[in-house]
Design an enzyme around this catalytic site. Structure first.
Site, short mmCIF file in Angstrom:
data_model
loop_
_atom_site.label_atom_id
_atom_site.label_comp_id
_atom_site.label_asym_id
_atom_site.label_seq_id
_atom_site.Cartn_x
_atom_site.Cartn_y
_atom_site.Cartn_z
N CYS A 130 0.82 -1.21 0.00
CA CYS A 130 0.00 0.00 0.00
C CYS A 130 0.86 1.26 0.00
O CYS A 130 1.78 1.40 0.79
CB CYS A 130 -0.96 0.06 1.18
SG CYS A 130 -2.23 -1.17 1.13
N ARG B 139 6.57 -0.58 -3.92
CA ARG B 139 6.15 -1.18 -2.65
C ARG B 139 5.27 -2.41 -2.86
O ARG B 139 5.11 -3.21 -1.96
CB ARG B 139 5.38 -0.15 -1.81
CG ARG B 139 6.22 1.03 -1.39
CD ARG B 139 5.37 2.11 -0.77
NE ARG B 139 4.81 1.70 0.50
CZ ARG B 139 5.42 1.86 1.68
NH1 ARG B 139 6.60 2.42 1.73
NH2 ARG B 139 4.85 1.47 2.79
N TRP C 127 -2.51 -2.93 -1.86
CA TRP C 127 -2.10 -4.34 -1.88
C TRP C 127 -3.18 -5.08 -1.10
O TRP C 127 -3.33 -4.86 0.10
CB TRP C 127 -0.74 -4.47 -1.21
CG TRP C 127 -0.08 -5.80 -1.38
CD1 TRP C 127 0.73 -6.20 -2.41
CD2 TRP C 127 -0.14 -6.91 -0.48
NE1 TRP C 127 1.16 -7.48 -2.21
CE2 TRP C 127 0.64 -7.94 -1.03
CE3 TRP C 127 -0.78 -7.14 0.74
CZ2 TRP C 127 0.81 -9.18 -0.41
CZ3 TRP C 127 -0.62 -8.37 1.36
CH2 TRP C 127 0.17 -9.37 0.79
N ASN D 256 -3.33 2.59 4.83
CA ASN D 256 -2.36 1.49 4.76
C ASN D 256 -2.35 0.84 6.12
O ASN D 256 -2.18 1.52 7.13
CB ASN D 256 -0.98 2.07 4.41
CG ASN D 256 0.13 1.02 4.49
OD1 ASN D 256 -0.14 -0.16 4.59
ND2 ASN D 256 1.37 1.49 4.43
N GLY D 257 -2.54 -0.49 6.18
CA GLY D 257 -2.58 -1.19 7.46
C GLY D 257 -3.83 -2.04 7.54
O GLY D 257 -4.48 -2.29 6.52
N GLU E 98 19.51 -17.53 -0.22
CA GLU E 98 19.23 -16.23 -0.83
C GLU E 98 19.14 -16.36 -2.36
O GLU E 98 18.28 -15.75 -2.99
CB GLU E 98 20.31 -15.22 -0.40
CG GLU E 98 20.20 -13.84 -1.00
CD GLU E 98 18.91 -13.09 -0.68
OE1 GLU E 98 18.11 -13.55 0.15
OE2 GLU E 98 18.70 -12.03 -1.29
N LYS F 208 15.86 -15.38 -4.51
CA LYS F 208 15.88 -14.41 -5.61
C LYS F 208 15.20 -15.00 -6.83
O LYS F 208 14.41 -14.35 -7.50
CB LYS F 208 17.31 -14.02 -6.01
CG LYS F 208 18.08 -13.11 -5.10
CD LYS F 208 17.55 -11.71 -4.98
CE LYS F 208 16.43 -11.61 -4.00
NZ LYS F 208 16.56 -11.32 -2.67
N GLU G 115 11.35 -15.43 -6.34
CA GLU G 115 10.67 -14.13 -6.24
C GLU G 115 10.40 -13.52 -7.61
O GLU G 115 9.32 -13.01 -7.86
CB GLU G 115 11.54 -13.13 -5.46
CG GLU G 115 11.47 -13.25 -3.97
CD GLU G 115 12.37 -12.22 -3.26
OE1 GLU G 115 11.93 -11.67 -2.27
OE2 GLU G 115 13.51 -11.99 -3.72
N HIS H 236 19.68 -36.11 2.46
CA HIS H 236 18.52 -36.43 3.30
C HIS H 236 17.21 -35.99 2.65
O HIS H 236 16.27 -35.65 3.35
CB HIS H 236 18.69 -35.78 4.67
CG HIS H 236 19.94 -36.21 5.36
ND1 HIS H 236 20.12 -37.49 5.83
CD2 HIS H 236 21.09 -35.54 5.61
CE1 HIS H 236 21.34 -37.58 6.36
NE2 HIS H 236 21.94 -36.42 6.24
N LYS I 140 7.35 -4.72 -1.32
CA LYS I 140 8.69 -4.37 -0.88
C LYS I 140 8.73 -4.21 0.63
O LYS I 140 9.69 -4.56 1.28
CB LYS I 140 9.11 -3.06 -1.57
CG LYS I 140 10.50 -2.58 -1.22
CD LYS I 140 11.54 -3.43 -1.90
CE LYS I 140 12.96 -3.06 -1.54
NZ LYS I 140 13.87 -4.20 -1.76
#
Ligand code: G6P
Length: 612
Positions: free
Chosen positions: A2, A27, A73, A99-100, A485, A489, A492, A508, A607
């Site tokens: 948002c 964002r 969002w 926003n929230g 990481e 990446k 995402e 395993h 973001k």
């Protein structure tokens, strides 16, 4: 997550609001909207991107020098035209962007429905707009007072801006849990979720505090109160951000620009904090608490996503160099599992945005148990640095690509400096070794530069694997978090399923997945586990897996074994993550571009995750 943008002054609001929304696109969002007032209140909103909103507004009346705008969002209700913000009150004269999450919106909505309120959307925000109007009517009070009283009834997090047809000369802004920055111009105000849309108009900002309500008047007057009716003096700060940092600077995507910025951003993270000649490290922001850190019985690192991965590298670094036990936890798990926290524990909260809701809540929990909290954050003035006792900014500069790159390496740089500073003070590292490691750290930016020179080779490898459906990433010791990481990446931004694993754990489980269609990225740089990683590569090859190896320059053994290899310069294995992650960032970038994905704004991601 948002984005809020609002303006009041003498300029035309619409172009400012739209430009602001574009700046906030990073964002993450799925619908957008704008409200403008010039006698008439006009609201345009739609599902989709800011470009779609602009198309909708073409040939429409967009005049007015007061307005509010939003990128949403989705949380309550799917992305749709109806659920997009701004939301109207019952009479249609008040509009709100938010926003929230208003956690108790359902009982408030029920109550309002009994009083014949009709709701158009499924959102919690619309309930707040109705509530404000109902309170104003009941109490016969000003709009600002109605906002303040309404917020006393609300449980949850919010950053809101309220505009009313009856109040053409003021905007009401308020915040709790979600960020809100007010830009102070010459007889004009801007309000936004972060400073990025404000910087081109003014460097003077006010970071609204928790549970504060601000009244922004067209004549340049600003009044701030808490929701408990206590007056606050506005505190104006000067932004250090530069506008160029928010542009792509000739790169096709922000992510690529940010990958290429790493030699500079790592250097900026170290600037003024490392003295090679005298052999010391000084993180100014934590100076007052240095003794607490040195005496810590235990360090708990908390973060989410990429920041959590940086925390894992921090665990290896601090335990190895400073000999303090470290635990690393997802902030979201930590906050809900009733963790044992002692007053001599030190908690390090890592966050690029400084706004992640779970990390903030975990900080509050640890604080309530008496622990000392350090922050490692990138966004100056954000909520986490305000909530912690002390901390260090990473100084990586604004990171616009949703997939974090330069923030990760900057976070590791700070963690390395922190480990070295504690180690020196505790005497867990001999002076010559300290100087060696400091000078190695100092040489990292140049080495990252060398890795960036492999970009073409990485792009060629990306082309071969751009249609793969799965990827496995393996690393060991310091490079295990790098494997995590690398996998993050890729998933995402390219939507390819990828998993990161400690190389030895492959036996395993993941080994069952390996066949001729499975690309396996192995970080096989020099270090204590090198030989074992070589054995792991052999195990993959024996099952016809395709190995893409990241190797130390001149390594003929792995180069011979692997199907493809990318060379990186030699370094101390403790600093290898700073170098080894770069080809993995490039690999995921190129694969995503080749698959036609929206690299900077991947689907469904945000973001800055300001809700749980
Ligand atoms: C989101 C972002 C990630 C980030 C994570 C934690 O998921 O998309 O890139 O790593 O949040 O964010 P923070 O700002 O706390 O580092």
């Amino acid at each position: 997550m948002c984005g809020i943008m609002a303006y009041i002054g003498s300029k035309e609001a619409y172009p400012i609001l739209i430009k602001g929304l574009h700046r906030l696109e990073y964002r993450g969002y799925d619908s957008a909207g704008v409200a403008l007032l010039d006698g008439k209140l006009k609201v345009y909103k739609c599902k989709g991107k800011v470009d779609d909103l602009e198309n909708l507004c073409k040939n429409k009346n967009t005049s007015g020098n007061i307005g509010i705008a939003h990128t949403r969002w989705a949380t309550h209700g799917e992305p749709s035209d109806e659920n997009a913000h701004p939301h109207f009150s019952q009479s249609g004269k008040i509009v709100v962007i938010h926003n929230g999450i208003i956690e108790n919106y359902a009982p408030i909505k029920e109550e309002l429905k009994k009083r014949k309120h009709k709701f158009i959307s499924e959102t919690d925000t619309e309930v707040l707009a109705h509530l404000i109007e109902a309170v104003q009517e009941n109490e016969g009070c000003s709009l600002a007072e109605a906002v303040r009283l309404s917020l006393n009834q609300v449980i949850g997090a919010y950053a809101i801006v309220v505009l009313s047809r009856d109040n053409p000369n003021e905007l009401i802004a308020a915040k709790k849990g979600s960020p809100l920055v007010i830009g102070v111009g010459n007889k004009e105000f801007y309000a936004a979720s972060d400073a990025t849309p404000i910087i081109e108009y003014t460097k003077n900002v006010i970071y609204l505090g928790e549970e504060e309500v601000a009244v922004l008047k067209r004549d340049g007057e600003i009044k701030i109160k808490t929701i408990k009716n206590k007056n606050k003096t506005p505190y104006i700060e000067e932004l250090e951000m530069h506008l160029e940092a928010l542009e792509k600077g000739g790169f096709p995507h922000f992510m690529l620009k940010e990958i290429y910025e790493q030699p500079r951003s790592i250097r900026d993270s170290m600037r003024g904090r490392l003295n090679l000649e005298k052999g010391y490290v000084k993180l100014g922001g934590i100076a007052d608490y240095q003794q607490t850190l040195i005496n810590a019985k235990r360090i708990i690192i908390i973060g989410c996503g990429t920041s959590w991965h940086a925390g894992l590298v921090g665990e290896y670094l601090i335990e190895n160099i400073a000999r303090i036990p470290v635990e690393v936890e997802y902030a979201s798990e930590f906050r809900y599992r009733n963790p044992v926290i002692h007053s001599d524990d030190v908690v390090i909260a890592i966050s690029q945005s400084g706004e992640t809701a779970d990390t903030l809540a975990a900080i509050e929990l640890a604080k309530s148990k008496g622990a000392t909290i350090f922050g490692i954050c990138n966004v100056v003035g954000s909520s986490i640095p305000r909530a912690t006792h002390a901390g260090s900014y990473t100084h990586a500069g604004p990171e616009i690509g949703v997939a974090s790159t330069k923030a990760f390496t900057a976070q590791i740089t700070i963690l390395a400096l922190m480990a070295l500073e504690i180690a020196k003070a505790k005497g867990t590292i001999p002076k010559n070794k300290l100087i060696q490691l400091l000078s190695e750290l100092d040489s990292i930016p140049a080495k990252v530069e060398e890795v960036l020179a492999t970009n073409k080779r990485v792009a060629a490898i990306a082309r071969i694997f751009s249609k793969a459906r799965n990827f496995l990433y393996l690393g060991r010791g310091y490079t295990f978090p790098v494997a995590l990481e690398g996998a993050l990446k890729l998933k995402e931004i390219s939507y390819i399923h990828a998993e990161g694993y400690p190389a030895a754990e492959m036996k395993h489980g993941p080994i069952a997945l390996i066949d001729e269609n499975m690309p396996v990225v192995v970080i096989a740089t020099q270090g204590a586990s090198y030989e074992i990683v070589v054995s792991n590569i052999q195990e993959i090859k024996a099952r016809k897996g395709k190995v893409i190896a990241v190797v130390t320059k001149g390594d003929t053994v792995v180069e011979e074994l692997a199907d493809y290899f990318i060379e990186v310069p030699e370094t101390d294995e403790r600093l290898a993550p700073l170098i080894a992650v770069v080809p993995l960032q490039l690999l995921s970038y190129h694969i995503a571009v080749m698959r036609g994905c929206n690299v900077d704004q991947p689907r469904n991601l945000a973001k800055s995750v300001t809700v749980e």
